[in-house]
Design a protein around this motif. Structure first.
Motif, PDB file in Angstrom:
ATOM      1  N   ILE A   1       0.856  -1.191   0.000  1.00 59.03           N
ATOM      2  CA  ILE A   1       0.000   0.000   0.000  1.00 59.03           C
ATOM      3  C   ILE A   1       0.891   1.241   0.000  1.00 59.03           C
ATOM      4  CG2 ILE A   1      -1.758   1.272   1.283  1.00 59.03           C
ATOM      5  CD1 ILE A   1      -2.586  -1.439   2.495  1.00 59.03           C
ATOM      6  N   VAL A   2       0.628   2.175  -0.909  1.00 61.79           N
ATOM      7  CA  VAL A   2       1.434   3.391  -1.041  1.00 61.79           C
ATOM      8  C   VAL A   2       0.567   4.598  -0.688  1.00 61.79           C
ATOM      9  CG1 VAL A   2       2.820   4.824  -2.574  1.00 61.79           C
ATOM     10  CG2 VAL A   2       2.823   2.336  -2.850  1.00 61.79           C
ATOM     11  N   ILE A   3       1.023   5.404   0.253  1.00 63.78           N
ATOM     12  CA  ILE A   3       0.358   6.640   0.637  1.00 63.78           C
ATOM     13  C   ILE A   3       1.295   7.799   0.292  1.00 63.78           C
ATOM     14  CG2 ILE A   3      -0.652   7.949   2.538  1.00 63.78           C
ATOM     15  CD1 ILE A   3      -1.033   5.274   3.998  1.00 63.78           C
ATOM     16  N   MET A   4       0.798   8.748  -0.490  1.00 66.61           N
ATOM     17  CA  MET A   4       1.669   9.848  -0.928  1.00 66.61           C
ATOM     18  C   MET A   4       1.025  11.195  -0.628  1.00 66.61           C
ATOM     19  SD  MET A   4       3.375  10.541  -4.663  1.00 66.61           S
ATOM     20  CE  MET A   4       4.529   9.204  -4.449  1.00 66.61           C
ATOM     21  N   TYR A   5       1.824  12.096  -0.076  1.00 73.16           N
ATOM     22  CA  TYR A   5       1.406  13.472   0.155  1.00 73.16           C
ATOM     23  C   TYR A   5       2.517  14.373  -0.359  1.00 73.16           C
ATOM     24  CZ  TYR A   5      -0.479  17.592   2.494  1.00 73.16           C
ATOM     25  OH  TYR A   5      -0.987  18.837   2.759  1.00 73.16           O
ATOM     26  N   VAL A   6       2.279  15.033  -1.490  1.00 73.33           N
ATOM     27  CA  VAL A   6       3.272  15.848  -2.203  1.00 73.33           C
ATOM     28  C   VAL A   6       4.499  14.979  -2.515  1.00 73.33           C
ATOM     29  CG1 VAL A   6       4.510  18.053  -2.236  1.00 73.33           C
ATOM     30  CG2 VAL A   6       2.385  17.852  -0.931  1.00 73.33           C
ATOM     31  N   ASP A   7       5.614  15.159  -1.775  1.00 67.02           N
ATOM     32  CA  ASP A   7       6.811  14.375  -2.062  1.00 67.02           C
ATOM     33  C   ASP A   7       7.152  13.405  -0.928  1.00 67.02           C
ATOM     34  OD1 ASP A   7       7.474  16.296  -0.247  1.00 67.02           O
ATOM     35  OD2 ASP A   7       9.427  16.779  -1.123  1.00 67.02           O
ATOM     36  N   ASP A   8       6.228  13.240   0.025  1.00 70.93           N
ATOM     37  CA  ASP A   8       6.434  12.288   1.119  1.00 70.93           C
ATOM     38  C   ASP A   8       5.634  11.021   0.848  1.00 70.93           C
ATOM     39  OD1 ASP A   8       8.136  13.899   2.582  1.00 70.93           O
ATOM     40  OD2 ASP A   8       6.473  14.925   3.582  1.00 70.93           O
ATOM     41  N   MET A   9       6.321   9.890   0.831  1.00 68.79           N
ATOM     42  CA  MET A   9       5.679   8.621   0.506  1.00 68.79           C
ATOM     43  C   MET A   9       5.784   7.662   1.685  1.00 68.79           C
ATOM     44  SD  MET A   9       6.610   5.894  -2.550  1.00 68.79           S
ATOM     45  CE  MET A   9       6.358   7.106  -3.847  1.00 68.79           C
ATOM     46  N   LEU A  10       4.678   7.028   1.997  1.00 69.25           N
ATOM     47  CA  LEU A  10       4.628   6.001   3.043  1.00 69.25           C
ATOM     48  C   LEU A  10       4.205   4.699   2.386  1.00 69.25           C
ATOM     49  CD1 LEU A  10       4.658   5.090   6.020  1.00 69.25           C
ATOM     50  CD2 LEU A  10       2.293   5.876   6.194  1.00 69.25           C
ATOM     51  N   VAL A  11       5.028   3.673   2.532  1.00 69.41           N
ATOM     52  CA  VAL A  11       4.771   2.381   1.892  1.00 69.41           C
ATOM     53  C   VAL A  11       4.630   1.311   2.969  1.00 69.41           C
ATOM     54  CG1 VAL A  11       5.526   0.737   0.145  1.00 69.41           C
ATOM     55  CG2 VAL A  11       6.184   3.141  -0.054  1.00 69.41           C
ATOM     56  N   ILE A  12       3.573   0.528   2.867  1.00 69.88           N
ATOM     57  CA  ILE A  12       3.293  -0.528   3.840  1.00 69.88           C
ATOM     58  C   ILE A  12       3.144  -1.854   3.096  1.00 69.88           C
ATOM     59  CG2 ILE A  12       1.728  -1.303   5.662  1.00 69.88           C
ATOM     60  CD1 ILE A  12       0.794   1.648   5.848  1.00 69.88           C
ATOM     61  N   GLY A  13       3.855  -2.860   3.551  1.00 72.16           N
ATOM     62  CA  GLY A  13       3.762  -4.169   2.913  1.00 72.16           C
ATOM     63  C   GLY A  13       4.846  -5.103   3.408  1.00 72.16           C
ATOM     64  N   ASN A  14       4.962  -6.269   2.782  1.00 72.91           N
ATOM     65  CA  ASN A  14       6.019  -7.202   3.173  1.00 72.91           C
ATOM     66  C   ASN A  14       7.357  -6.762   2.602  1.00 72.91           C
ATOM     67  OD1 ASN A  14       6.253  -8.286   0.441  1.00 72.91           O
ATOM     68  ND2 ASN A  14       4.334  -9.358   0.851  1.00 72.91           N
ATOM     69  N   ARG A  15       8.422  -7.355   3.100  1.00 74.75           N
ATOM     70  CA  ARG A  15       9.767  -6.917   2.753  1.00 74.75           C
ATOM     71  C   ARG A  15      10.055  -7.022   1.254  1.00 74.75           C
ATOM     72  NH1 ARG A  15      12.815  -3.503   5.108  1.00 74.75           N
ATOM     73  NH2 ARG A  15      12.183  -4.455   7.092  1.00 74.75           N
TER      74      ARG A  15
END
Length: 396
Positions: free
Chosen positions: A2-16
């Protein structure tokens, strides 16, 4: 992943594996900086315990800003046990002469605005107190300034408190909601206040404290509007989760402390008192009939959303606050406490076993002693009988 993006900040959640694959694809086009563990995102600080089962979310930068701007004055005010004065309702001024100076007015807007940032992400426990402050943003009086500094003083005294992340054990993807209202609580407009909170696997993810758009005519209507608002929020949340291939358990329990509102949800018929809210009523009824929600009665004292509709007493605040926020050090203390309790139980078990063994030994000793005593009595009786018989036998 799952990828969450706000402008140039990205948060990625998932397996390795999926994280590494995405990282390689992005690095082909962009120069990026990565962090293995999430510690800060969009001004929110994250803290997890060692086994990554509990967490804390806070906004220390916002708290520091409050302390820098307002700390000196706020610390001069009395520290309360609750964010807002219990029972406090903002009364708007009627005479412009009662308004504070332009300089103080700017301070008030800045203070309330900063508090609003906290309520949005990490401090749902102060929602209602801050909502009351927003009602006098256009023309604050000295009493409003005093209440604002009370809230700020409370926040500064609980600066290590943040959103609670403690998933329920053995829990699947489930949602749970609470809704409540405070009927005609605005003394000037007679507007009712509604509030709700939504939990996902036991973690608070959505909450609101807001005045209704129009005057309602009964507590049942006020509660039903609050119920319809949380159902709208649940509909949005389930749609977001479905895009992430997360199937929520249905029906979703929605806890309400008004029997009339529950009756309206379960019945198609209307009355003279409720026919004007027919469209809103049918929206909730449709969701219930489709098996997506299930309205459940809960006592007012056990309604988690109660603190979102009014400035409650210290007793109610202490009852509901630990369900939604906790201190940063509690994420490790709970584990240590659990281990201490487990060790204590083991020690208690050993002590009990030792006591039981001692009891058994004492009982065996008593039985042996009792057996010896009974044997002596029996032997003495036989001897007496034998003597008497012998005496009788001799004359014969």
């Amino acid at each position: 992943c799952i990828v969450i993006m706000y402008v140039d900040d990205m948060l990625v959640i998932g397996n390795r594996a999926s994280l590494e694959d995405l990282k390689q694809h992005v690095m082909k086009t962009f120069t990026i900086k990565t962090e293995d563990n999430l510690s800060d995102y969009l001004g929110c600080e994250f803290e997890m315990n060692k086994d990554m089962t509990k967490g804390w979310l806070g906004q220390p930068s916002i708290v520091k800003s409050l302390e820098k701007k307002f700390g000196k004055v706020a610390m001069q005010h009395r520290l309360g046990k609750t964010p807002g004065t219990p029972g406090y309702v903002t009364m708007r001024i009627k005479d412009e002469k009662d308004k504070v100076s332009e300089e103080e007015h700017a301070i008030y807007r800045s203070g309330v605005g900063t508090l609003l940032y906290l309520t949005k992400h990490s401090r749902p426990d102060i929602c209602n107190a801050v909502r009351e402050l927003t009602k006098s943003m256009d023309a604050p009086a000295p009493m409003h300034m005093k209440e604002m500094y009370r809230v700020i003083r409370y926040v500064l005294s609980t600066k290590d408190v943040g959103l609670k992340f403690k998933p329920e054990k053995d829990s699947k993807w489930n949602l749970k909601a609470f809704s409540d209202s405070d009927f005609a609580s605005d003394k000037e407009t007679r507007i009712s206040i509604y509030g709700y909170i939504v939990y996902f696997c036991g973690i608070p993810i959505a909450w609101k404290s807001k005045g209704m758009k129009s005057v309602v005519l009964s507590t049942t209507e006020a509660e039903y509007i609050a119920l319809s608002e949380v159902v709208k929020e649940l509909k949005f949340i389930t749609q977001v989760l479905q895009t992430m291939n997360i199937e929520v358990q249905l029906p979703i329990p929605v806890n309400v402390d008004n029997v009339g509102a529950i009756w309206m949800t379960n019945n198609r018929s209307t009355s003279e008192r409720t026919k004007h809210c027919d469209i809103r009523a049918n929206f909730v009824k449709e969701y219930q009939e489709d098996g997506k929600i299930m309205t459940t009665f809960v006592k007012s004292a056990d309604n988690d959303s109660d603190i979102f509709t009014k400035n409650v007493t210290n007793q109610l605040h202490e009852k509901h606050q630990p369900k939604i926020v906790w201190k940063k050090n509690e994420i490790e203390e709970t584990k240590e406490k659990g281990e201490e309790e487990k060790l204590q139980e083991e020690n208690d078990g050993e002590d009990e076993l030792h006591i039981n063994r001692k009891d058994v030994e004492e009982q065996d000793s008593l039985k042996t002693k009792s057996s010896h005593v009974k044997g002596d009595i029996a032997l003495s009786t036989v001897n007496k009988t034998g003597c008497n018989g012998g005496t009788k036998g001799n004359p014969a």
